[in-house]
Design an enzyme around this catalytic site. Structure first.
Site, PDB file in Angstrom:
ATOM      1  N   GLY A 111       2.229   7.411  -1.237  1.00  0.00           N
ATOM      2  CA  GLY A 111       3.675   7.305  -1.050  1.00  0.00           C
ATOM      3  C   GLY A 111       4.367   6.751  -2.289  1.00  0.00           C
ATOM      4  O   GLY A 111       3.790   6.649  -3.371  1.00  0.00           O
ATOM      5  N   HIS A 123      -5.219 -12.165  -3.428  1.00  0.00           N
ATOM      6  CA  HIS A 123      -4.697 -12.738  -2.176  1.00  0.00           C
ATOM      7  C   HIS A 123      -5.766 -13.462  -1.368  1.00  0.00           C
ATOM      8  O   HIS A 123      -5.568 -13.736  -0.191  1.00  0.00           O
ATOM      9  CB  HIS A 123      -4.049 -11.635  -1.321  1.00  0.00           C
TER      10      HIS A 123
END
Ligand SMILES: [Zn+2]
Length: 275
Positions: free
Chosen positions: A244, A117
């Protein structure tokens, strides 16, 4: 998950395609965007379209960035970055690809990491394509907006800071000093695609790897998730270290729901024994 499961995975698949995300850098004081369910913790970041089309959006972006950079620009690598660098030195990394824009893998010694990115430490002119160091622009922003330097705000992801309710019209943003074009951090914004050749280079390395290791990413963004999809298509096992849920949970051969530094600490213990 049994203790040693990740260590066993690495022994079994010694050429890893490693994909990392924001969870690697939270111990360095850089917050991440997503909660344990992969949802947004905060307002979505600015999109390319808003940044390019609206001068006020750019003023607000750079004002927040001026404040955020004071901490982000000085962040240091943590145990996760060092553990992955160590994994590379042991010859286990086909290529490390990161979704982070903080350059902390390189600072820890993963010299050939691919910044999927982009890099927050560089600024690009969107007209003439020239690059300049972000630190240079920081000096310019500070000299044009001296009173903003005194502001303190909660650090937000990607060198941003939670700064609102101010008169952003008053914030001055310099144009490119060569062509007066719009300056933008050399990172992939939301609503922007990762350059094709960068994706292809990463895919080539995935092809040569024998498994994939995801560290600290929920893979909620397609630009990262596509590598998990490709690994699955190629029949390559995927292990993930993430606190998570990840978007690829049903593709995983191994899931380690622990903080990254804890899950990877065995790599640094090995290093201590060897030294
Ligand atoms: Zn220019």
């Amino acid at each position: 998950m049994e203790p040693g499961a990740l260590s066993d995975f690495i022994e079994r698949y010694p050429r890893l395609f490693v994909l990392t995300g924001a969870g690697c850098s939270t111990d360095s004081g850089i917050p991440d965007y997503r909660d344990a369910d992969g949802g947004w913790k905060r307002a979505q970041p600015v999109t390319l379209q808003a940044f390019m089309s609206n001068p006020l959006t750019r003023r607000r972006y750079w004002a927040r960035s001026l404040v955020g950079w004071q901490r982000f620009g000085h962040a240091a690598p943590n145990a996760t970055h060092y553990a992955l660098a160590r994994l590379g030195q042991r010859g286990h990394v086909e290529r490390l690809v990161t979704q982070n824009v903080d350059r902390l893998h390189q600072a820890a010694g993963s010299t050939d990491a691919i910044d999927l990115h982009g890099r927050m430490d560089l600024v690009r002119c969107m007209e003439c394509w020239r690059l300049q160091p972000r630190s240079e622009l920081q000096d310019e922003l500070l000299s044009l907006n001296p009173s903003w330097a005194q502001l303190h705000a909660r650090t937000a992801p990607d060198g941003d800071a939670d700064l609102d309710g101010l008169d952003f019209e008053a914030f001055e943003v310099p144009p490119c000093s060569y062509c007066a074009g719009v300056l933008k951090p050399d990172v992939v914004f939301f609503g922007e695609s990762v350059p094709k050749e960068r994706v292809e280079m990463a895919m080539d390395h995935l092809q040569r790897a024998d498994a994939m290791l995801v560290v600290g990413s929920s893979l909620m963004v397609y630009s990262g998730y596509r590598f998990a999809q490709a690994a699955a298509t190629q029949g390559k096992p995927i292990a993930a270290v993430n606190l998570g849920r990840t978007r690829a949970d049903d593709l995983l051969a191994l899931k380690i729901a622990q903080p990254c530094a804890q899950a990877l600490s065995f790599l640094l213990e090995d290093a201590a024994v060897c030294a």
